[in-house]
Design a protein around this motif. Structure first.
Motif, PDB file in Angstrom:
ATOM      1  N   ALA A 125      12.934  13.691 -10.809  1.00 54.76           N
ATOM      2  CA  ALA A 125      11.820  13.180 -10.345  1.00 54.76           C
ATOM      3  C   ALA A 125      10.732  13.638 -11.377  1.00 54.76           C
ATOM      4  O   ALA A 125       9.678  12.704 -11.598  1.00 54.76           O
ATOM      5  N   ASP A 189      17.797  14.562  -3.189  1.00 57.05           N
ATOM      6  CA  ASP A 189      17.439  13.460  -2.457  1.00 57.05           C
ATOM      7  C   ASP A 189      18.306  12.831  -1.640  1.00 57.05           C
ATOM      8  O   ASP A 189      19.470  12.974  -1.764  1.00 57.05           O
ATOM      9  N   VAL A 206      16.284  10.285  -6.412  1.00 58.61           N
ATOM     10  CA  VAL A 206      15.395  11.013  -7.400  1.00 58.61           C
ATOM     11  C   VAL A 206      15.171  12.337  -6.843  1.00 58.61           C
ATOM     12  O   VAL A 206      14.659  12.545  -5.988  1.00 58.61           O
TER      13      VAL A 206
END
Length: 475
Positions: A125, A189, A206
Motif C-alpha cells: 500500500a 489486507d 493492498v
C-alpha cells in the motif's frame, strides 16, 4: 564429473512420475505423495516450507536420490481435493542445472475436484509495488479447511480446487513462516469472496502494516508565504473518505485564517487547482507573445513565398498534444496534508487543530500543535533573477557599445581607405619634358643616368657611378 570427451550435461531435471496421478481420485489414501525426477537431484531442506499446498497443512518431506515424498503431519483428510505448487528454485541436478517452471497438480481423496478459479494480485500500500511470495489464505468458517495461494514475481496469484461457497480471504506477508496471518505483527489486507465454478473471482490485496492507534498530528511547518504543511505520525488514506476539519488561528488575536484548499501529500508533491490555472495562463501568455514575435519576425524577414512559414496543421498539433500526455503516477498514501491559505502569513505564532483524518487502517484521529511564521528572506531565485537581468542589461549595453564602436571603426576604415587612394596626378605642363616622364623623380628628369656630372658647391666634386641614382629628400 563427465568422462573425458563427453559434452557437458546442460539439460535440467524433469518430473517423470507423480503418484497418486494428477487429477485422480484416491479414496482412503494413506500413503505418501511420490514425485520422481528424471535424474538425481539436489533438493533444498526447506522445500516443505517453501512449497504451497491447498488445503494448507504442515507437511513432512523425505528426499531420496532422485525422488521426493510428501505426507501431512496429521494425515490425509477424506473427501478433500489437494492441489500442490512445488517451486523449482533450488531443485538442481548434480551439475547444478535447475528446473525452469513450477510444478502444479491436484488429486482428490474422495469426490470430484471443484472446477473453480480465484486469481488476483498483492500490492504494497505504501509503495504501490507488487509483492513477491506473499501468501493468500481462504477461510469458510472457524472449523473449515484453509485453502491458499502464493504470489509470483509480479505479485500475481491463482488457486484452484476451492469448494464453492463464501470465504474470508487474507493477503499477507508471512514473516514468521507459519502460513497464517498474524494481524498484530504482519502486513495484511482482507476481503470476502464468493467462489463458484460459473464465475472466476478476481481479488486485489493492498497490504499495510498493522496499527491500532489513530493518526496524530505531529507538527506544522511553514513552506511558503501562503502554504503550511501538516505532518502526522501515520500514513493517511489518499483521498480521505471525508474532508478533514482543519483550523488555523492567530495565537495573538485568536482570529481564524481563511483556508482555500487542502490536499494529501507533501508541499513539493501536490499541485493546487489555482496553481495549475495560473501556470496555464502564464503558458498561454508566453505562447501569445511568442506568436506575436514570430509574426513580426516573419513580416520583417519574409522574402517572397519561399520565406513564408506554414502554420502547423491540426493533425500535427493533435499529435504533439498526445505525445505530451504522460501516464499519471499512482495515488499513494502520505503522512502530510498541505494547506493553502487565502492570504500571506504575518510574522507571529499560530495554532493548528485537525479532526477527522483517517489513516490506512481506517482509524480516525487528529490533534493540534503550534508553529511560528517568520519573515521570509529574499529567495536565491529572485536574487539570481535580478543578477541575470542586470547581466542581460550590461550585456545589452556592451553589445550596443560594440555595435557603435564597430560602426565608427567601419566609418574610419572607409575614410582611411579613401585617404590611402592616391589622387590622380594632374597633367604637368613642363617645357622640354616628354609626357611619359610625368611623376618621375625630379633628379632624373631629362638627364641620362650614366653621363651626368655636376659640380658640388665649393669646388668639391661628386662622382656618379653608372647605374646609380642620387636621392633627394622631398619637402
Amino acid at each position: 564429473m563427465p568422462p573425458p570427451g563427453a559434452r557437458p550435461d546442460e539439460i535440467p531435471p524433469s518430473i517423470v512420475r507423480i503418484r497418486p496421478a494428477p487429477d485422480s481420485i484416491v479414496v482412503d489414501f494413506d500413503g505418501a505423495l511420490e514425485i520422481r525426477f528424471s535424474e538425481p537431484v539436489r533438493i533444498p531442506n526447506g522445500l516443505a516450507r517453501e512449497m504451497f499446498v491447498t488445503p494448507m497443512e504442515t507437511y513432512e518431506a523425505e528426499m531420496g536420490f532422485s525422488d521426493l515424498r510428501l505426507r501431512p503431519e496429521d494425515g490425509w483428510r477424506d473427501g478433500v481435493a489437494y492441489c500442490f505448487t512445488i517451486p523449482t528454485d533450488g531443485i538442481n541436478d548434480l551439475l547444478r542445472n535447475g528446473m525452469e517452471d513450477p510444478v502444479e497438480f491436484c488429486f482428490s481423496t474422495g469426490g470430484d475436484i471443484p472446477d473453480t478459479q480465484v486469481e488476483g494480485e498483492v500490492i504494497d500500500a505504501l509503495t504501490g509495488q507488487p509483492l513477491e511470495e506473499a501468501r493468500v489464505i481462504f477461510w469458510a468458517g472457524p472449523d473449515s479447511i484453509p485453502y491458499g495461494a502464493i504470489s509470483d514475481s509480479i505479485g500475481r496469484f491463482a488457486t484452484r480446487g476451492l469448494p464453492a461457497g463464501e470465504y474470508q480471504a487474507f493477503g499477507f506477508v508471512d514473516r514468521n513462516r507459519n502460513m497464517i496471518p498474524d494481524r498484530v505483527l504482519e502486513s495484511y489486507d482482507s476481503t470476502s469472496v464468493a467462489v463458484s465454478p460459473e464465475t472466476p473471482a478476481e481479488l486485489r490485496f493492498v497490504v499495510v502494516a498493522p496499527d491500532t492507534t489513530p493518526p496524530l498530528l505531529a507538527r506544522a511547518l511553514v513552506v511558503g508565504n501562503e502554504t503550511v504543511q501538516l505532518e502526522f505520525d501515520d500514513y493517511l488514506l489518499n483521498p480521505q473518505p471525508e474532508e478533514p476539519g482543519i483550523a488555523i488561528r492567530d495565537s495573538a488575536t485568536n482570529e481564524a485564517l481563511e483556508i482555500v484548499a487542502s490536499l494529501i501529500g507533501s508541499a513539493d508533491a501536490v499541485t493546487f487547482p489555482l496553481d495549475s490555472a495560473a501556470l496555464a495562463d502564464s503558458i498561454a501568455a508566453a505562447d501569445s507573445v511568442a506568436e506575436a514575435d514570430s509574426a513580426a519576425v516573419g513580416d520583417s524577414t519574409a522574402v517572397g513565398d519561399s520565406a513564408a512559414v506554414e502554420a502547423p496543421s491540426p493533425d500535427s498539433v493533435g499529435a504533439a498534444a498526445s505525445d505530451s500526455v504522460t501516464e499519471e503516477d499512482p495515488v499513494l498514501p502520505s503522512r502530510f496534508i498541505t494547506v493553502r491559505l487565502a492570504a500571506a502569513l504575518d510574522t507571529g505564532t499560530y495554532h493548528v487543530s485537525v479532526t477527522g483524518v483517517v489513516n490506512v487502517r481506517r482509524l480516525a484521529g487528529g490533534g493540534d500543535t503550534s508553529f511560528v511564521a517568520e519573515p521570509e528572506p529574499p529567495s536565491g531565485d529572485s536574487a539570481a533573477a535580478a543578477d541575470s537581468v542586470a547581466l542581460a542589461d550590461s550585456a545589452a549595453v556592451a553589445d550596443s557599445a560594440a555595435v557603435a564602436d564597430s560602426t565608427a571603426a567601419e566609418g574610419d576604415s572607409v575614410a582611411v581607405e579613401q585617404d590611402s587612394v592616391p589622387p590622380v596626378p594632374d597633367t604637368l605642363d613642363i617645357p622640354g619634358v616628354p609626357p611619359d616622364t610625368v611623376g618621375a623623380p625630379p633628379d632624373t628628369v631629362g638627364a641620362p643616368p650614366d653621363t651626368v656630372r655636376r659640380r658640388a658647391p665649393g669646388g668639391a666634386r661628386r662622382a656618379w657611378a653608372p647605374g646609380v641614382r642620387g636621392k633627394r629628400r622631398r619637402a
